[in-house]
Enzyme design. Structure first.
Site, PDB file in Angstrom:
ATOM      1  N   GLU A  85       0.808  -1.220   0.000  1.00 13.96           N
ATOM      2  CA  GLU A  85       0.000   0.000   0.000  1.00 13.96           C
ATOM      3  C   GLU A  85       0.836   1.263   0.000  1.00 13.96           C
ATOM      4  O   GLU A  85       2.010   1.252   0.386  1.00 13.96           O
ATOM      5  CB  GLU A  85      -0.971   0.009   1.176  1.00 13.96           C
ATOM      6  N   CYS A  98       3.623   8.617  -0.056  1.00 10.17           N
ATOM      7  CA  CYS A  98       4.366   7.799   0.900  1.00 10.17           C
ATOM      8  C   CYS A  98       4.364   6.379   0.328  1.00 10.17           C
ATOM      9  O   CYS A  98       3.311   5.777   0.161  1.00 10.17           O
ATOM     10  CB  CYS A  98       3.634   7.866   2.240  1.00 10.17           C
ATOM     11  N   CYS A 105       7.561  -6.623   6.932  1.00  6.75           N
ATOM     12  CA  CYS A 105       8.803  -6.024   7.422  1.00  6.75           C
ATOM     13  C   CYS A 105       9.351  -6.878   8.553  1.00  6.75           C
ATOM     14  O   CYS A 105       8.596  -7.366   9.389  1.00  6.75           O
ATOM     15  CB  CYS A 105       8.529  -4.609   7.925  1.00  6.75           C
ATOM     16  N   CYS A 109       8.571  -3.439  14.684  1.00  5.16           N
ATOM     17  CA  CYS A 109       8.316  -2.365  15.652  1.00  5.16           C
ATOM     18  C   CYS A 109       6.990  -2.618  16.365  1.00  5.16           C
ATOM     19  O   CYS A 109       5.997  -3.012  15.731  1.00  5.16           O
ATOM     20  CB  CYS A 109       8.286  -1.008  14.958  1.00  5.16           C
ATOM     21  N   CYS A 112       3.603  -0.877  15.143  1.00 11.27           N
ATOM     22  CA  CYS A 112       3.350  -0.812  13.705  1.00 11.27           C
ATOM     23  C   CYS A 112       2.585  -2.048  13.205  1.00 11.27           C
ATOM     24  O   CYS A 112       2.952  -3.187  13.513  1.00 11.27           O
ATOM     25  CB  CYS A 112       4.692  -0.702  12.988  1.00 11.27           C
ATOM     26  N   CYS A 326       1.147   3.056   8.464  1.00 10.84           N
ATOM     27  CA  CYS A 326       1.626   1.995   7.583  1.00 10.84           C
ATOM     28  C   CYS A 326       1.000   0.633   7.892  1.00 10.84           C
ATOM     29  O   CYS A 326       0.885   0.233   9.028  1.00 10.84           O
ATOM     30  CB  CYS A 326       3.148   1.913   7.608  1.00 10.84           C
TER      31      CYS A 326
HETATM   32  S1  SF4 Z   1       7.668   1.006  11.518  1.00  9.89           S
HETATM   33 FE1  SF4 Z   1       6.805  -0.895  10.664  1.00  9.89          FE
HETATM   34  S2  SF4 Z   1       7.422  -0.879   8.520  1.00  9.89           S
HETATM   35 FE2  SF4 Z   1       8.705   0.652   9.564  1.00  9.89          FE
HETATM   36  S3  SF4 Z   1      10.574  -0.492  10.172  1.00  9.89           S
HETATM   37 FE3  SF4 Z   1       9.155  -0.653  11.907  1.00  9.89          FE
HETATM   38  S4  SF4 Z   1       8.024  -2.578  11.544  1.00  9.89           S
HETATM   39 FE4  SF4 Z   1       9.013  -2.009   9.617  1.00  9.89          FE
END
Ligand code: SF4
Length: 339
Positions: A85, A98, A105, A109, A112, A326
């Site tokens: 996306e 963006c 990923c 995090c 996220c 995100c």
């Molecule tokens: S914020 Fe989300 S997309 Fe960005 S590095 Fe951390 S886990 Fe990965």
């Protein structure tokens, strides 16, 4: 491909070098992906390109949500059926996309949605550039800014992200000024040093989000590999080498990173170098147990940093009602698919 790569390819197919520029104009300036519609190419060459499996547009829009403020989130299908996306953010004088650099990923995090999904694969150069190109075409506007701040850690997919950024910047590509292109990293220290040596003057943003290692490691597990002292040293070195201000992104989470000690930490970490703190109200993610800081706390951070002459801004919340943080749309659509 870059223009020189395309020139090499067309000459190897027995065509004059200028055909490459003709193709680039169709693709980037006119948004034409069908070789048969590229009317200044010889018919036999059009057929040859199609037969040899050349492709231009690689994304299919499969869903989108638009907020009242014009922010629009796109859900794209990739050629292998996976999804990614991107978000379009219109403002009076700038039109920003963006974009994502990975499916999923690996950084994980805690705040996220993408981090909760795990890593699937890196995006190709074409899949990255085409997010920005497709949105510009769909919105019938010239995209002025692009930020690698969608799904994925761009500096893990270093080669493809950099090449895509160079295509966004090139006059023969999307023609976006280098100073309007930003890479946001969770703190891939070796890649920050590498990026400082590139021949393109990009903006670097670092997801700081905490000023104490213990808290930052909870929020961004990569901090265990590259702790704050090492990360800030890399950021300072990047700023010194490129003479560009590094943005430190700071998502404000209630009771986690918004106390007096955290504010003191921000003042210490930003002293004496070219940095800029961007305070971001946390945008709650389904299934993640964090809440945004109180508006008064956000204001206190902003005013205190400002009083101490730290360059600081508050990121305006855009598209909250369409879940523009995100990974959220992708996650929700996946949940719907499962039902
Ligand atoms: S914020 Fe989300 S997309 Fe960005 S590095 Fe951390 S886990 Fe990965």
């Amino acid at each position: 491909m870059t223009l020189p790569e395309m020139e090499e390819r067309v000459t190897s197919l027995g065509q004059p070098r200028y055909r490459a520029e003709q193709i680039f104009k169709w693709v980037y300036k006119h948004g034409i992906d069908d070789f048969a519609a590229m009317s200044n190419l010889p018919h036999a060459f059009q057929q040859q390109l199609a037969e040899k499996g050349f492709a231009t547009g690689v994304l299919t829009e499969e869903g989108a949500q638009e907020a009242a403020d014009g922010t629009k989130k796109y859900y794209f299908r990739l050629p292998d059926g996976l999804h990614v996306e991107s978000v379009y953010i219109p403002e009076e004088r700038r039109k920003t996309v963006c974009f994502s650099t990975q499916v999923g990923c690996a950084i994980g995090c805690a705040f996220c949605a993408t981090g909760q999904q795990g890593f699937v694969r890196n995006l190709s150069v074409a899949e990255i550039v085409d997010q920005v190109r497709t949105i510009g075409l769909e919105r019938r506007t010239r995209i002025t800014h692009a930020v690698a701040m969608g799904q994925g850690e761009p500096l893990v997919n270093y080669e493809a992200t950099l090449k895509a950024i160079k295509l966004m910047n090139a006059d023969y590509g999307l023609g976006i000024a280098a100073r309007h292109l930003t890479i946001s990293t969770s703190g891939m220290v070796p890649a920050i040093y590498r990026l400082a040596e590139e021949d393109i003057q990009l903006n670097l943003a670092i997801s700081l989000h905490a000023t104490r290692d213990q808290i930052r490691s909870e929020l961004i597990p990569l901090n265990r590999t590259y702790p704050l002292s090492v990360l800030i040293e890399a950021a300072r070195s990047y700023a010194a080498r490129t003479k560009r201000r590094v943005t430190l992104e700071y998502i404000m989470i209630d009771g986690v990173n918004d106390g007096d000690e955290d504010l003191e930490g921000l003042l210490t970490l930003t002293t004496g170098w070219l940095s800029h703190v961007n305070l971001i109200p946390y945008n709650p993610v389904p299934g993640v147990d964090y809440q945004p800081s109180a508006p008064a706390t956000l204001r206190r951070f902003f005013q205190t940093l400002q009083r101490h002459n730290v360059a600081v801004s508050i990121r305006q919340e855009r598209g909250a009602e369409i879940e523009a943080a995100c990974g959220q749309l992708r996650q929700r659509l996946k949940l719907m698919e499962k039902r």
